[in-house]
Scaffold this motif. Structure first.
Motif, mmCIF file in Angstrom:
data_model
loop_
_atom_site.group_PDB
_atom_site.id
_atom_site.type_symbol
_atom_site.label_atom_id
_atom_site.label_comp_id
_atom_site.label_asym_id
_atom_site.label_seq_id
_atom_site.Cartn_x
_atom_site.Cartn_y
_atom_site.Cartn_z
ATOM 1 N N ASP A 58 -78.710 -45.595 -39.712
ATOM 2 C CA ASP A 58 -77.889 -46.790 -39.553
ATOM 3 C C ASP A 58 -78.788 -48.007 -39.306
ATOM 4 O O ASP A 58 -78.791 -48.577 -38.207
ATOM 5 C CB ASP A 58 -76.920 -46.583 -38.385
ATOM 6 C CG ASP A 58 -75.671 -47.421 -38.500
ATOM 7 O OD1 ASP A 58 -75.628 -48.321 -39.355
ATOM 8 O OD2 ASP A 58 -74.739 -47.173 -37.714
ATOM 9 N N GLN A 60 -78.612 -51.106 -40.046
ATOM 10 C CA GLN A 60 -77.988 -52.366 -39.646
ATOM 11 C C GLN A 60 -77.788 -52.446 -38.129
ATOM 12 O O GLN A 60 -77.533 -53.515 -37.591
ATOM 13 C CB GLN A 60 -76.671 -52.629 -40.390
ATOM 14 C CG GLN A 60 -75.578 -51.650 -40.112
ATOM 15 C CD GLN A 60 -75.609 -50.426 -41.034
ATOM 16 O OE1 GLN A 60 -76.621 -50.134 -41.671
ATOM 17 N NE2 GLN A 60 -74.503 -49.707 -41.097
ATOM 18 N N ARG A 61 -77.914 -51.335 -37.425
ATOM 19 C CA ARG A 61 -77.789 -51.322 -35.960
ATOM 20 C C ARG A 61 -79.150 -51.177 -35.280
ATOM 21 O O ARG A 61 -79.230 -50.723 -34.134
ATOM 22 C CB ARG A 61 -76.894 -50.170 -35.525
ATOM 23 C CG ARG A 61 -75.463 -50.366 -35.933
ATOM 24 C CD ARG A 61 -74.625 -49.299 -35.329
ATOM 25 N NE ARG A 61 -73.229 -49.578 -35.586
ATOM 26 C CZ ARG A 61 -72.245 -49.115 -34.877
ATOM 27 N NH1 ARG A 61 -72.489 -48.323 -33.862
ATOM 28 N NH2 ARG A 61 -71.009 -49.399 -35.185
ATOM 29 N N ALA A 64 -79.398 -52.794 -31.700
ATOM 30 C CA ALA A 64 -78.669 -52.070 -30.656
ATOM 31 C C ALA A 64 -79.348 -50.737 -30.343
ATOM 32 O O ALA A 64 -79.516 -50.377 -29.169
ATOM 33 C CB ALA A 64 -77.225 -51.834 -31.086
ATOM 34 N N ILE A 115 -74.110 -42.206 -35.152
ATOM 35 C CA ILE A 115 -73.735 -43.010 -33.993
ATOM 36 C C ILE A 115 -72.746 -42.260 -33.094
ATOM 37 O O ILE A 115 -72.858 -42.299 -31.862
ATOM 38 C CB ILE A 115 -73.154 -44.373 -34.434
ATOM 39 C CG1 ILE A 115 -74.226 -45.194 -35.164
ATOM 40 C CG2 ILE A 115 -72.611 -45.152 -33.243
ATOM 41 C CD1 ILE A 115 -75.455 -45.507 -34.349
ATOM 42 N N LEU A 159 -72.886 -49.623 -28.825
ATOM 43 C CA LEU A 159 -72.641 -48.688 -29.924
ATOM 44 C C LEU A 159 -71.169 -48.639 -30.352
ATOM 45 O O LEU A 159 -70.681 -47.617 -30.801
ATOM 46 C CB LEU A 159 -73.115 -47.281 -29.528
ATOM 47 C CG LEU A 159 -74.601 -47.158 -29.193
ATOM 48 C CD1 LEU A 159 -74.945 -45.734 -28.804
ATOM 49 C CD2 LEU A 159 -75.459 -47.616 -30.367
#
Length: 160
Positions: A58, A60-61, A64, A115, A159
């Protein structure tokens, strides 16, 4: 041996037993049990490694997940510092035989977690820290409560 001598010997023996018990009670017990914080430290290191690995699934995260990894690494370091403090240092500057060694490597997940899996893992870490915090006192209780709160924020804010 007359009665008076027998009573003196018996009394001296009794005093000797109490003195031996007192000396034994003052002796430093060998460290045989691992610190209860070791499991929390391992969990924090595992969570940090999982968050870092999850970036591959992931991207794009990344921000975070990097924050989660950095915070869980900081938790592991704080826990290790407390474990080392509890072990103590002898008067000559040496430390006791290490009963709770620091992990030599960071645990790495077999495959990067998604996630949802990472959220579940962090929730489990939060619950474990909360449950252990109520059994501790002082600094340790506060440290564990802070870790629990941080895990809750990571799940509920970072998240989502």
């Amino acid at each position: 041996m007359n009665r008076r001598t027998a009573l003196r010997v018996a009394g001296g023996g009794t005093v000797g037993l109490f003195a031996a018990g007192a000396v034994a009670g003052c002796a430093e017990d060998p460290i045989t049990e691992p610190d209860v914080l070791v499991a929390q430290e391992f969990s924090a290191r595992t969570d940090a490694a999982a968050a870092t690995a999850a970036i591959a699934l992931d991207p794009q995260r990344t921000d975070a997940l990097s924050t989660v990894a950095a915070e869980r690494t900081a938790h592991a370091q704080a826990l290790r510092t407390e474990i080392d403090r509890a072990i103590g240092v002898y008067g000559d500057g040496s430390t006791p035989a290490v009963r709770t060694p620091a992990p030599s490597t960071t645990p790495a997940p077999g495959t990067p977690p998604d996630i949802a899996t990472l959220r579940d893992q962090l929730l489990a870490s939060q619950r474990a820290a909360t449950e252990l915090a109520v059994t501790q006192s002082g600094y340790r209780a506060g440290l564990l409560a802070s870790i629990s709160a941080s895990c809750a924020v990571q799940v509920g804010v970072l998240l989502v």
